[in-house]
Design an enzyme around this catalytic site. Structure first.
Site, PDB file in Angstrom:
ATOM      1  CG  MET A 274      -1.971  -1.080   1.224  1.00  0.00           C
ATOM      2  SD  MET A 274      -3.131  -0.915  -0.160  1.00  0.00           S
ATOM      3  CE  MET A 274      -3.874   0.676   0.219  1.00  0.00           C
ATOM      4  NE  ARG A 275       6.893   2.527   2.210  1.00  0.00           N
ATOM      5  CZ  ARG A 275       7.285   1.343   2.681  1.00  0.00           C
ATOM      6  NH1 ARG A 275       7.600   0.390   1.838  1.00  0.00           N
ATOM      7  NH2 ARG A 275       7.361   1.136   3.970  1.00  0.00           N
TER       8      ARG A 275
END
Length: 663
Positions: A274-275
């Site tokens: 999800m970065r």
């Protein structure tokens, strides 16, 4: 103090400048990785950025740059009381590739800690970079143990220094900026993902732009202060715009429509974790603030994707970074919200918005797609398969087991062969040579214990002198040089056979990347041998050369071995501690010139005399086999394996157990 080249005087490189400015507006974006060929103003632009950053408030006398409004409660120079402080310019701290661990994280005086119980700590670069920029030139060449420390500090926002139970912690939040030339190897995936944005830079091919670059550089070299003064107004305008964008940033609205576009884009390009979503959201917000807007538009999302996603799409070291813009536009259009504007290919703020193109100039040049110098692209005169054949594609690579060189080395830290290193399991102790880095506590106490009465010990504390200190000796893993010597003659030109051979070599290249090896490629065919790729850490460059390797002509085996021996000789002068593993891929035949087989045997014995670990991949096929590759392995004092055994477990197991015969 030298006058830096003005940021606004950098010619072109719009994506690079925009990425740096966005991080100046919002450090939460997460830094910039600048990839590109040498001589493209990468370092110049990064160093110039620090002059544009606003000053920071610090606690007077604090070596760790604590914020007076919210001082770090665990600061080694604390405790500090909240209140007014002084101002200082933002720092840009450079981390040299060859820096020691103590230089990065700081040094703890072990002698005083043991004898007096005092935490005497000298801050390192991570402390200096707190609330500033940490710049790593040639970041892809950084040693693994330093990369691990950077990852820890970037993840936790703090640095921990521990020596035998004595520990110091201090805050370390910095903007990480790195530059690299992909010709020299790729980054570890974990560190690559820590960079918020990435840009690909290349020198302009426009004569007018190149002329302007030279003109400005010469003017700066002649009078740095005068040149900077001529750009002072532009610098001041950008500095004020950064301050205004920072003030506007909290008011920027990231609507649900933009968030859906961000999530859909990351999902469409199959990025891990999800970065990427978070970085894209922060980048789009910073873009809006930089443009003086309070709403994030579709054009901001598009520009953010071009900067935040290319380096997160790599699945293996042979993949070129890049982004399919047509697919990006389709995704943004499909998930466009009401009130969003059409994507602007130029992006806001003059950002350029052109992603690194997989069709543009590659890091290792265009030569990888053509026959190497000396091939000539001409059919060979005689011999089996005398006409040059088109390059065969490699078969699907497979996972190999650990490759290792026998014995205990002293090479650069890596993940392959056993070696004496600064990191690993403790195997003994010795007197320190220079600064103490890894204390062997038991050996130190044992050395100090017999002298306690003579030193007048009266209390419970141990009286320790510098002569008592003992350095721990450790055993870990090193990286090696894997040198491939590949027969590209007519006898190897059978497409199915060459495809299998290339697949095996490609698999070993992938393993070399994972284990931090250097690789090299020597090929021989026709009447000569050539170094297709000098020893390098760039395994993707080696894979490109291998993929496009043409075949045909006679088999100058001796020339190939002699050229490989010369490569090793030169490399030993450059890096004497790095040990080599030579992989010869051939059917063992030698043609051309007088007594070619005997000459190849004499060349092979040079490797045996030097004690070089080697393996011969026997590519001979057909009902009648001469066993020449086995004879060559004997001359090399190495091991041979047939082409039929080039499966995952057989070839990997073979190289894993490479053993030299007893002398």
């Amino acid at each position: 103090m030298s006058t830096p080249f003005p940021f606004t005087a950098v010619v072109g490189q719009e994506d690079l400048r925009l990425a740096l400015l966005l991080n100046a507006v919002s450090p939460a974006v997460g830094g910039v990785l600048v990839r590109g060929e040498k001589g493209t103003a990468k370092s110049t632009a990064v160093r110039a950025l620090s002059a544009l950053l606003p000053e920071v408030a610090v606690v007077p006398g604090c070596r760790f740059s604590c914020d007076p409004a919210a001082p770090d409660p665990s600061c080694p120079d604390g405790p500090h009381e909240a209140g007014s402080g002084g101002m200082r310019p933002s720092r840009m701290v450079e981390l040299p590739v060859g820096a020691s661990e103590d230089r990065l994280v700081g040094a703890l005086d072990i002698e005083r800690a043991l004898a007096e119980g005092v935490k005497a700590f000298e801050p390192g670069l991570l402390a200096d970079a707190h609330r500033g920029i940490l710049y790593v030139d040639e970041v892809n060449l950084l040693h693994d143990h330093l990369v691990d420390l950077l990852l820890d500090a970037a993840a936790m926002g703090a640095s921990y220094v521990e020596r035998e139970g004595v520990s110091v912690r201090h805050a370390s939040k910095f903007l990480l900026v790195g530059t690299m030339n992909p010709e020299e190897g790729e980054l570890r995936p974990q560190l690559l993902d820590r960079f918020g944005l990435t840009v690909e830079v290349a020198a302009s091919r426009e004569p007018d732009l190149r002329v302007e670059v030279v003109r400005r550089r010469l003017a700066y070299d002649d009078d740095p202060a005068g040149f900077a003064a001529r750009w002072a107004d532009e610098e001041s305008a950008v500095r004020q715009r950064i301050v205004a964008a920072r003030e506007l940033l909290p008011s920027v609205r990231l609507g649900d429509g933009a968030l859906r576009q961000i999530a859909a884009t990351c999902a469409a390009f199959e990025v891990d974790g999800m970065r990427a979503d978070i970085v894209m959201a922060r980048t789009a917000t910073a873009l809006a603030a930089w443009a003086g807007r309070t709403d994030v538009l579709a054009e901001d999302v598009r520009q953010a994707a071009l900067l935040a996603l290319p380096h997160r799409r790599r699945r293996n070291p042979f993949d070129a970074p890049g982004l399919d813009e047509d697919k990006l536009d389709e995704t943004l259009e499909e998930f466009s919200g009401e009130g969003d504007e059409d994507p602007d290919p130029d992006g806001p703020g003059g950002g350029g918005g052109q992603p690194p193109s997989s069709d543009g100039p590659q890091a290792d040049g265009d030569s990888g797609a053509q026959p190497e110098a000396g091939d000539g692209g001409e059919p060979q005169a005689s011999g089996a398969g005398s006409g040059e054949q088109s390059a065969a594609r490699a078969s699907e690579p497979f996972r190999t087991k650990v490759l290792s060189v026998p014995g205990l080395g002293d090479g650069a830290a890596g993940r392959r062969s056993r070696a004496r290193t600064e990191h690993g399991r403790t195997t003994g102790a010795r007197r320190p040579q220079g600064a103490l880095t890894k204390l062997h506590l038991a050996a130190t106490v044992q050395a100090a214990a017999p002298h306690q009465r003579a030193r007048g010990r009266t209390g419970r504390g141990l009286v320790v002198r510098r002569d008592d200190l003992r350095q721990a000796t450790r055993e870990g893993r090193e990286g090696n040089l894997v040198l491939f010597v590949v027969d590209a003659s007519g006898s190897m030109a059978a497409r199915q056979r060459m495809s299998a051979v290339k697949g095996a070599v490609l698999s070993l290249l992938l393993d070399a990347y994972q284990r931090r090896d250097k690789v090299g490629l020597v090929t021989f065919r026709g009447s000569a041998a050539e170094v297709a790729l000098p020893p390098t850490s760039s395994v993707d460059a080696a894979a490109t050369r291998l993929e496009t390797l043409p075949t045909g002509g006679r088999t100058p085996l001796a020339a190939g071995l002699l050229r490989a021996h010369e490569v090793l000789r030169v490399e030993r002068l450059r890096d004497p501690a790095r040990r080599a593993l030579v992989v010869v891929v051939t059917d063992g035949r030698a043609t051309g010139g007088p007594e070619p087989v005997a000459l190849a045997g004499r060349a092979a014995r040079l490797f045996a005399a030097d004690g070089v670990a080697s393996v011969v991949v026997d590519c001979e096929s057909g009902p009648v086999r001469l066993g020449l590759a086995g004879q060559l392995a004997g001359e090399l004092d190495g091991t041979a394996v047939t082409l039929d055994e080039l499966r995952a477990d057989s070839i990997a197991g073979l190289v894993k157990d490479v053993q030299r015969r007893a002398a």
